[in-house]
Motif scaffolding. Structure first.
Motif, PDB file in Angstrom:
ATOM      1  N   ALA A   1      11.776  50.161  43.626  1.00 16.05           N
ATOM      2  CA  ALA A   1      12.234  48.882  43.077  1.00 16.05           C
ATOM      3  C   ALA A   1      13.760  48.744  43.150  1.00 16.05           C
ATOM      4  O   ALA A   1      14.285  47.681  43.495  1.00 16.05           O
ATOM      5  CB  ALA A   1      11.755  48.741  41.629  1.00 16.05           C
ATOM      6  N   ALA A   2      14.476  49.837  42.851  1.00 13.44           N
ATOM      7  CA  ALA A   2      15.946  49.770  42.865  1.00 13.44           C
ATOM      8  C   ALA A   2      16.465  49.549  44.285  1.00 13.44           C
ATOM      9  O   ALA A   2      17.400  48.762  44.503  1.00 13.44           O
ATOM     10  CB  ALA A   2      16.522  51.071  42.286  1.00 13.44           C
ATOM     11  N   ALA A   3      15.858  50.219  45.273  1.00 18.05           N
ATOM     12  CA  ALA A   3      16.291  50.071  46.660  1.00 18.05           C
ATOM     13  C   ALA A   3      15.997  48.660  47.166  1.00 18.05           C
ATOM     14  O   ALA A   3      16.788  48.080  47.912  1.00 18.05           O
ATOM     15  CB  ALA A   3      15.603  51.103  47.541  1.00 18.05           C
ATOM     16  N   ARG A   4      14.831  48.124  46.756  1.00 14.61           N
ATOM     17  CA  ARG A   4      14.499  46.760  47.168  1.00 14.61           C
ATOM     18  C   ARG A   4      15.485  45.748  46.580  1.00 14.61           C
ATOM     19  O   ARG A   4      15.922  44.806  47.263  1.00 14.61           O
ATOM     20  CB  ARG A   4      13.075  46.412  46.738  1.00 14.61           C
ATOM     21  N   ALA A   5      15.829  45.953  45.304  1.00 13.08           N
ATOM     22  CA  ALA A   5      16.803  45.059  44.668  1.00 13.08           C
ATOM     23  C   ALA A   5      18.155  45.148  45.371  1.00 13.08           C
ATOM     24  O   ALA A   5      18.841  44.131  45.578  1.00 13.08           O
ATOM     25  CB  ALA A   5      16.944  45.409  43.188  1.00 13.08           C
ATOM     26  N   ALA A   6      18.547  46.365  45.768  1.00  9.74           N
ATOM     27  CA  ALA A   6      19.823  46.543  46.467  1.00  9.74           C
ATOM     28  C   ALA A   6      19.788  45.863  47.833  1.00  9.74           C
ATOM     29  O   ALA A   6      20.775  45.234  48.255  1.00  9.74           O
ATOM     30  CB  ALA A   6      20.131  48.027  46.624  1.00  9.74           C
ATOM     31  N   ALA A   7      18.637  45.975  48.538  1.00  9.38           N
ATOM     32  CA  ALA A   7      18.513  45.340  49.852  1.00  9.38           C
ATOM     33  C   ALA A   7      18.614  43.826  49.731  1.00  9.38           C
ATOM     34  O   ALA A   7      19.268  43.156  50.536  1.00  9.38           O
ATOM     35  CB  ALA A   7      17.193  45.745  50.505  1.00  9.38           C
ATOM     36  N   VAL A   8      17.951  43.279  48.705  1.00  8.20           N
ATOM     37  CA  VAL A   8      18.006  41.834  48.484  1.00  8.20           C
ATOM     38  C   VAL A   8      19.436  41.397  48.164  1.00  8.20           C
ATOM     39  O   VAL A   8      19.938  40.384  48.664  1.00  8.20           O
ATOM     40  CB  VAL A   8      17.052  41.423  47.350  1.00  8.20           C
ATOM     41  N   GLY A   9      20.129  42.196  47.326  1.00 11.29           N
ATOM     42  CA  GLY A   9      21.510  41.870  46.981  1.00 11.29           C
ATOM     43  C   GLY A   9      22.432  41.900  48.190  1.00 11.29           C
ATOM     44  O   GLY A   9      23.295  41.030  48.361  1.00 11.29           O
ATOM     45  N   GLN A  10      22.261  42.902  49.053  1.00  7.21           N
ATOM     46  CA  GLN A  10      23.086  42.999  50.257  1.00  7.21           C
ATOM     47  C   GLN A  10      22.818  41.824  51.203  1.00  7.21           C
ATOM     48  O   GLN A  10      23.740  41.289  51.840  1.00  7.21           O
ATOM     49  CB  GLN A  10      22.804  44.319  50.965  1.00  7.21           C
ATOM     50  N   LEU A  11      21.552  41.419  51.298  1.00  6.66           N
ATOM     51  CA  LEU A  11      21.209  40.295  52.150  1.00  6.66           C
ATOM     52  C   LEU A  11      21.851  39.016  51.635  1.00  6.66           C
ATOM     53  O   LEU A  11      22.403  38.222  52.409  1.00  6.66           O
ATOM     54  CB  LEU A  11      19.691  40.145  52.222  1.00  6.66           C
ATOM     55  N   ARG A  12      21.783  38.813  50.319  1.00  4.86           N
ATOM     56  CA  ARG A  12      22.415  37.630  49.741  1.00  4.86           C
ATOM     57  C   ARG A  12      23.926  37.622  50.009  1.00  4.86           C
ATOM     58  O   ARG A  12      24.502  36.596  50.369  1.00  4.86           O
ATOM     59  CB  ARG A  12      22.151  37.597  48.234  1.00  4.86           C
ATOM     60  N   LEU A  13      24.551  38.784  49.833  1.00  2.00           N
ATOM     61  CA  LEU A  13      25.997  38.889  50.067  1.00  2.00           C
ATOM     62  C   LEU A  13      26.344  38.588  51.530  1.00  2.00           C
ATOM     63  O   LEU A  13      27.315  37.875  51.812  1.00  2.00           O
ATOM     64  CB  LEU A  13      26.477  40.296  49.699  1.00  2.00           C
ATOM     65  N   ALA A  14      25.543  39.112  52.457  1.00  2.00           N
ATOM     66  CA  ALA A  14      25.799  38.870  53.882  1.00  2.00           C
ATOM     67  C   ALA A  14      25.677  37.396  54.227  1.00  2.00           C
ATOM     68  O   ALA A  14      26.495  36.831  54.971  1.00  2.00           O
ATOM     69  CB  ALA A  14      24.826  39.694  54.726  1.00  2.00           C
ATOM     70  N   VAL A  15      24.632  36.751  53.640  1.00  2.00           N
ATOM     71  CA  VAL A  15      24.439  35.321  53.904  1.00  2.00           C
ATOM     72  C   VAL A  15      25.615  34.515  53.373  1.00  2.00           C
ATOM     73  O   VAL A  15      26.146  33.613  54.049  1.00  2.00           O
ATOM     74  CB  VAL A  15      23.122  34.836  53.283  1.00  2.00           C
ATOM     75  N   VAL A  16      26.056  34.854  52.154  1.00  2.00           N
ATOM     76  CA  VAL A  16      27.185  34.130  51.556  1.00  2.00           C
ATOM     77  C   VAL A  16      28.445  34.307  52.387  1.00  2.00           C
ATOM     78  O   VAL A  16      29.204  33.367  52.616  1.00  2.00           O
ATOM     79  CB  VAL A  16      27.416  34.610  50.112  1.00  2.00           C
ATOM     80  N   GLN A  17      28.687  35.527  52.885  1.00  2.00           N
ATOM     81  CA  GLN A  17      29.880  35.785  53.686  1.00  2.00           C
ATOM     82  C   GLN A  17      29.860  35.008  55.001  1.00  2.00           C
ATOM     83  O   GLN A  17      30.876  34.450  55.426  1.00  2.00           O
ATOM     84  CB  GLN A  17      29.999  37.285  53.963  1.00  2.00           C
ATOM     85  N   VAL A  18      28.688  34.995  55.649  1.00  2.00           N
ATOM     86  CA  VAL A  18      28.573  34.258  56.912  1.00  2.00           C
ATOM     87  C   VAL A  18      28.807  32.770  56.695  1.00  2.00           C
ATOM     88  O   VAL A  18      29.559  32.115  57.444  1.00  2.00           O
ATOM     89  CB  VAL A  18      27.190  34.497  57.553  1.00  2.00           C
ATOM     90  N   VAL A  19      28.189  32.232  55.665  1.00  2.00           N
ATOM     91  CA  VAL A  19      28.344  30.807  55.386  1.00  2.00           C
ATOM     92  C   VAL A  19      29.778  30.484  55.003  1.00  2.00           C
ATOM     93  O   VAL A  19      30.334  29.444  55.387  1.00  2.00           O
ATOM     94  CB  VAL A  19      27.370  30.365  54.283  1.00  2.00           C
ATOM     95  N   ALA A  20      30.414  31.392  54.249  1.00  2.00           N
ATOM     96  CA  ALA A  20      31.816  31.173  53.868  1.00  2.00           C
ATOM     97  C   ALA A  20      32.706  31.134  55.108  1.00  2.00           C
ATOM     98  O   ALA A  20      33.629  30.314  55.207  1.00  2.00           O
ATOM     99  CB  ALA A  20      32.277  32.273  52.922  1.00  2.00           C
ATOM    100  N   ALA A  21      32.427  32.027  56.073  1.00  2.00           N
ATOM    101  CA  ALA A  21      33.221  32.037  57.299  1.00  2.00           C
ATOM    102  C   ALA A  21      33.033  30.750  58.098  1.00  2.00           C
ATOM    103  O   ALA A  21      33.994  30.158  58.607  1.00  2.00           O
ATOM    104  CB  ALA A  21      32.834  33.247  58.150  1.00  2.00           C
ATOM    105  N   VAL A  22      31.771  30.303  58.205  1.00  2.00           N
ATOM    106  CA  VAL A  22      31.500  29.058  58.924  1.00  2.00           C
ATOM    107  C   VAL A  22      32.148  27.873  58.207  1.00  2.00           C
ATOM    108  O   VAL A  22      32.747  26.979  58.827  1.00  2.00           O
ATOM    109  CB  VAL A  22      29.986  28.831  59.067  1.00  2.00           C
TER     110      VAL A  22
END
Length: 275
Positions: free
Chosen positions: A48-69
């Motif tokens: 559960a902890a690893a899944r939560a971390a993966a979801v958090g990293q994915l959200r962060l990556a999406v936010v960073q990409v959108v911020a750059a665009v």
């Protein structure tokens, strides 16, 4: 231009779509599904902890990409605003320079000439527009050439200062290369004009009075010298001159020419008065 407006509309749609995508990914269960798809078979092995971390990293990556665009889109809008603002400033300066050129006071007209020259330095794309204005200004304020001796006595010894400066600004080398409108000085009285290193390629000089003019270093390739009075003019280092051009001139008496063309017998015969 319609294509520029269309491009901005497309960028706006893309920006809105990215924003909706971020909201969907970050604030809905879609994030977990996307993280599961990205990790593929490894998802089932995660606690559960690893899944939560993966979801958090994915959200962060999406936010960073959108911020750059988003930053790129904002930069595009900023650049467009800057261009429009700068274009408006140049137009305003151009209008004020035109008002000065139309003044009845010579010193105000001189200021208009210098302002027009500065516009070309700051906005080279306005070079042809400024050249047309300056050429019209010269033709309006310079005296017309005459043929009779009686009329010649009424002509000025040299061009007025604002005319001389307009000629200099009109024929100076521009910050950028490219084509330029040929100068038209046909049938003007320009005795003792100073046009050192002037750009006169293809210029219309037919019938012009250029007595005692300083044309050292002037570029005269293709210039029309038909009937031009070059008595006493200094063309000793002029560029692009041909024998054919000089033989069309009205007078070459006392004219200083480049050695290559002065050596021609037909030209040499016209440099000194006949006995």
């Amino acid at each position: 231009m319609w294509w520029k407006r269309a491009r901005l509309s497309v960028l706006t749609v893309i920006g809105a779509g990215l924003l909706c995508g971020v909201l969907a990914v970050v604030f809905t269960p879609l994030t977990g599904r996307l993280a599961r798809w990205v990790t593929s078979d490894d998802w089932s092995a995660l606690d559960a902890a690893a899944r939560a971390a993966a979801v958090g990293q994915l959200r962060l990556a999406v936010v960073q990409v959108v911020a750059a665009v988003g930053a790129g889109i904002a930069l595009t809008y900023t650049a467009r605003t800057f261009r429009l603002t700068r274009r408006g400033q140049v137009t305003d300066r151009f209008t004020k320079a035109l008002e000065r050129l139309s003044s009845s006071e010579p010193y105000v007209r001189l200021g208009g000439v210098l302002a027009m020259e500065q516009i070309v330095q700051d906005a080279p794309d306005q070079g042809d527009h400024a050249a047309r204005v300056l050429n019209s200004f010269v033709r309006k304020h310079a005296q017309a050439a005459v043929t009779s001796r009686l009329e010649a006595t009424k002509l000025a010894e040299k061009p007025e200062e604002h005319v001389q400066e307009a000629l200099r600004a009109l024929t100076v080398e521009r910050p950028r290369g490219g084509s330029r409108v040929p100068v038209n000085l046909a049938r003007l009285h320009l005795r003792k004009v100073q046009l050192v290193d002037a750009h006169l390629n293809g210029a219309r000089l037919e019938g012009a009075t250029l007595r005692d003019a300083d044309l050292r270093g002037a570029k005269l390739k293709g210039a029309d010298l038909t009937g031009a009075d070059l008595t006493g003019a200094d063309l000793s280092s002029a560029l692009g001159l041909t024998v054919a051009q000089l033989l069309q001139a009205g007078s070459l008496l006392g004219c200083r020419l480049p050695a290559a063309v002065a050596a021609d017998s037909a030209v040499a015969a016209r440099l000194t008065p006949s006995v």
